[in-house]
Scaffold this active site. Structure first.
Site, PDB file in Angstrom:
ATOM      1  N   LYS A  74       0.844  -1.219   0.000  1.00 11.36           N
ATOM      2  CA  LYS A  74       0.000   0.000   0.000  1.00 11.36           C
ATOM      3  C   LYS A  74       0.868   1.252   0.000  1.00 11.36           C
ATOM      4  O   LYS A  74       1.905   1.290   0.629  1.00 11.36           O
ATOM      5  CB  LYS A  74      -0.872  -0.026   1.269  1.00 11.36           C
ATOM      6  CG  LYS A  74      -1.705   1.216   1.520  1.00 11.36           C
ATOM      7  CD  LYS A  74      -2.540   1.088   2.801  1.00 11.36           C
ATOM      8  CE  LYS A  74      -1.932   1.837   3.963  1.00 11.36           C
ATOM      9  NZ  LYS A  74      -2.766   1.831   5.175  1.00 11.36           N
ATOM     10  N   ARG A  78       0.689   5.598   0.497  1.00  7.29           N
ATOM     11  CA  ARG A  78      -0.151   6.732   0.897  1.00  7.29           C
ATOM     12  C   ARG A  78       0.340   7.967   0.150  1.00  7.29           C
ATOM     13  O   ARG A  78       1.326   8.589   0.558  1.00  7.29           O
ATOM     14  CB  ARG A  78      -0.041   6.960   2.401  1.00  7.29           C
ATOM     15  CG  ARG A  78      -0.956   6.062   3.222  1.00  7.29           C
ATOM     16  CD  ARG A  78      -1.432   6.746   4.485  1.00  7.29           C
ATOM     17  NE  ARG A  78      -2.190   5.844   5.348  1.00  7.29           N
ATOM     18  CZ  ARG A  78      -3.503   5.656   5.256  1.00  7.29           C
ATOM     19  NH1 ARG A  78      -4.184   6.267   4.321  1.00  7.29           N
ATOM     20  NH2 ARG A  78      -4.119   4.857   6.087  1.00  7.29           N
ATOM     21  N   ASP A 117      -6.411  -5.870  10.459  1.00  6.72           N
ATOM     22  CA  ASP A 117      -5.740  -4.577  10.658  1.00  6.72           C
ATOM     23  C   ASP A 117      -6.078  -4.067  12.060  1.00  6.72           C
ATOM     24  O   ASP A 117      -7.052  -4.511  12.665  1.00  6.72           O
ATOM     25  CB  ASP A 117      -6.216  -3.570   9.590  1.00  6.72           C
ATOM     26  CG  ASP A 117      -5.178  -2.467   9.329  1.00  6.72           C
ATOM     27  OD1 ASP A 117      -4.154  -2.425  10.036  1.00  6.72           O
ATOM     28  OD2 ASP A 117      -5.394  -1.651   8.409  1.00  6.72           O
ATOM     29  N   GLY A 170     -11.792   4.153   6.203  1.00  8.85           N
ATOM     30  CA  GLY A 170     -12.231   2.961   5.474  1.00  8.85           C
ATOM     31  C   GLY A 170     -11.523   2.811   4.135  1.00  8.85           C
ATOM     32  O   GLY A 170     -11.669   1.788   3.460  1.00  8.85           O
TER      33      GLY A 170
HETATM   34  C1  R5P Z   1      -2.275   2.286   9.299  1.00  5.54           C
HETATM   35  O1  R5P Z   1      -1.100   1.992   9.377  1.00  5.54           O
HETATM   36  C2  R5P Z   1      -3.343   1.579  10.089  1.00  5.54           C
HETATM   37  O2  R5P Z   1      -2.944   0.294  10.448  1.00  5.54           O
HETATM   38  C3  R5P Z   1      -4.640   1.511   9.290  1.00  5.54           C
HETATM   39  O3  R5P Z   1      -4.437   0.754   8.117  1.00  5.54           O
HETATM   40  C4  R5P Z   1      -5.130   2.885   8.914  1.00  5.54           C
HETATM   41  O4  R5P Z   1      -5.158   3.734  10.041  1.00  5.54           O
HETATM   42  C5  R5P Z   1      -6.513   2.821   8.300  1.00  5.54           C
HETATM   43  O5  R5P Z   1      -6.903   4.098   7.927  1.00  5.54           O
HETATM   44  P1  R5P Z   1      -8.030   4.344   6.829  1.00  5.54           P
HETATM   45  O6  R5P Z   1      -9.212   3.480   7.217  1.00  5.54           O
HETATM   46  O7  R5P Z   1      -8.320   5.819   6.948  1.00  5.54           O
HETATM   47  O8  R5P Z   1      -7.464   3.999   5.491  1.00  5.54           O
END
Ligand code: R5P
Length: 310
Positions: free
Chosen positions: A190, A192, A216, A222
């Site tokens: 992934k 960001r 996770d 989400g």
């Molecule tokens: C990030 O490293 C966390 O483990 C989660 O994957 C993250 O906080 C999820 O965020 P979102 O739902 O906004 O994509």
């Protein structure tokens, strides 16, 4: 031993106290007209081991301040020990400097909790295990993996399972669950591009015709999960179940889940989401309360906590 609840997740606190056959400490927590918090403990707790249950979830800043003031009130009331039980530990996602001139919020949290007067911390699936080292006191980090493994063994048996980490940071957590349920492991690469946005670059592992189990620690907007599910389906996955420790579920996250290709999202109750998910049949809540009460009992009796996870 006594249990005191903050206002962030009263439902969970009540359930923990019930399991321990205790009543919550009679406490008055209210707001002044300007939003400042007033705390008063209405019973004698001198010499007691007190466990304060408070998730530092939304509104995080208010809930943190409330936790700190409760700890301070307990310290000034001569509690013998003060354990901050923080089912969801907010501000944990900034655990290092990711760029020049950024803050390390998890360390600031640790300093605040320490200086307020806590003598121990109990939490669940910390975003990064090393945050334990930010405290110079015992920290018990409880794991949801046994709870999830039990659910999977009961409800998803006879399926061709593969555990999927939604990013590289979650590999250790996902591998642990995969070992417990004897499934293979896949990893999503992934990226960001900007805070709050996520993109799937690659999937490492063969998910074709399999039931994927994404695990996770947090679901916030989400975005990570919905993108991961779409990518897995595109790569031939049969169905995708998602197991999350902390349902932050900001904004329209619950709606996103409802409209997504997720088969089911299983989330614990470290954060009280009763209102957000009441009309969402894709989300199921698994209570962490028995695990937390058992851990509290073991801490109070100086028994092993790690035995709970072997
Ligand atoms: C990030 O490293 C966390 O483990 C989660 O994957 C993250 O906080 C999820 O965020 P979102 O739902 O906004 O994509």
């Amino acid at each position: 031993m006594k249990i005191l609840s903050g206002t962030s997740n009263l439902k969970l606190s009540k359930s923990i106290a019930k399991n321990l056959k205790l009543k919550l400490i009679n406490t008055n927590i209210r707001r002044f007209a300007d939003g400042e918090i007033y705390i008063e403990i209405n019973e004698n707790i001198r010499g007691n081991s007190v466990f304060v249950v408070q998730s530092t979830s939304h509104p995080a800043n208010d809930n943190i301040m409330e936790l700190l003031l409760v700890i301070d009130a307990l310290k000034r009331s001569s509690a013998k020990t003060i354990t901050a039980v923080i089912p969801y530990f907010g501000y944990a996602r900034q655990d290092r400097k990711v760029a020049p001139r950024t803050s390390i919020s998890a360390k600031v949290m640790a300093n605040l909790i320490t200086n307020a007067g806590a003598t121990r911390v109990v939490t669940v699936d910390l975003h990064a295990g090393q945050i334990q080292g930010f405290f110079d006191m015992p920290v018990d980090n409880l794991y949801t993996a046994p709870l999830f493994a039990k659910y999977i063994k009961k409800k998803l048996k006879n399926k061709k399972l593969i555990c999927v980490s939604p990013d590289v940071g979650g590999v250790a957590r996902t591998r642990d669950l995969a070992n417990r349920i004897k499934a293979d492991l896949a990893i999503i690469d992934k990226r960001r591009p900007a805070p709050g946005k996520s993109e799937v670059m690659n999937i490492l592992g063969d998910v074709k015709n399999k039931t994927c189990i994404i695990v996770d620690d947090i679901i916030d907007s989400g975005g990570t999960i919905v993108n991961a599910v779409n990518a897995l389906k595109k790569s031939g996955a049969n169905e995708v179940y998602v197991f999350i420790s902390h349902g932050v579920l900001s904004g329209d996250a619950s709606k996103k889940i409802k409209n997504s290709k997720i088969k089911k999202l299983i989330v614990t109750d470290t954060i009280d989401n009763t209102k957000k998910i009441h009309n969402n049949n894709k989300i199921e809540v698994l209570s962490i309360s028995s695990l937390m009460s058992e851990a509290i009992k073991r801490i109070a009796n100086s028994n092993s906590v790690s035995d709970l996870f072997n």
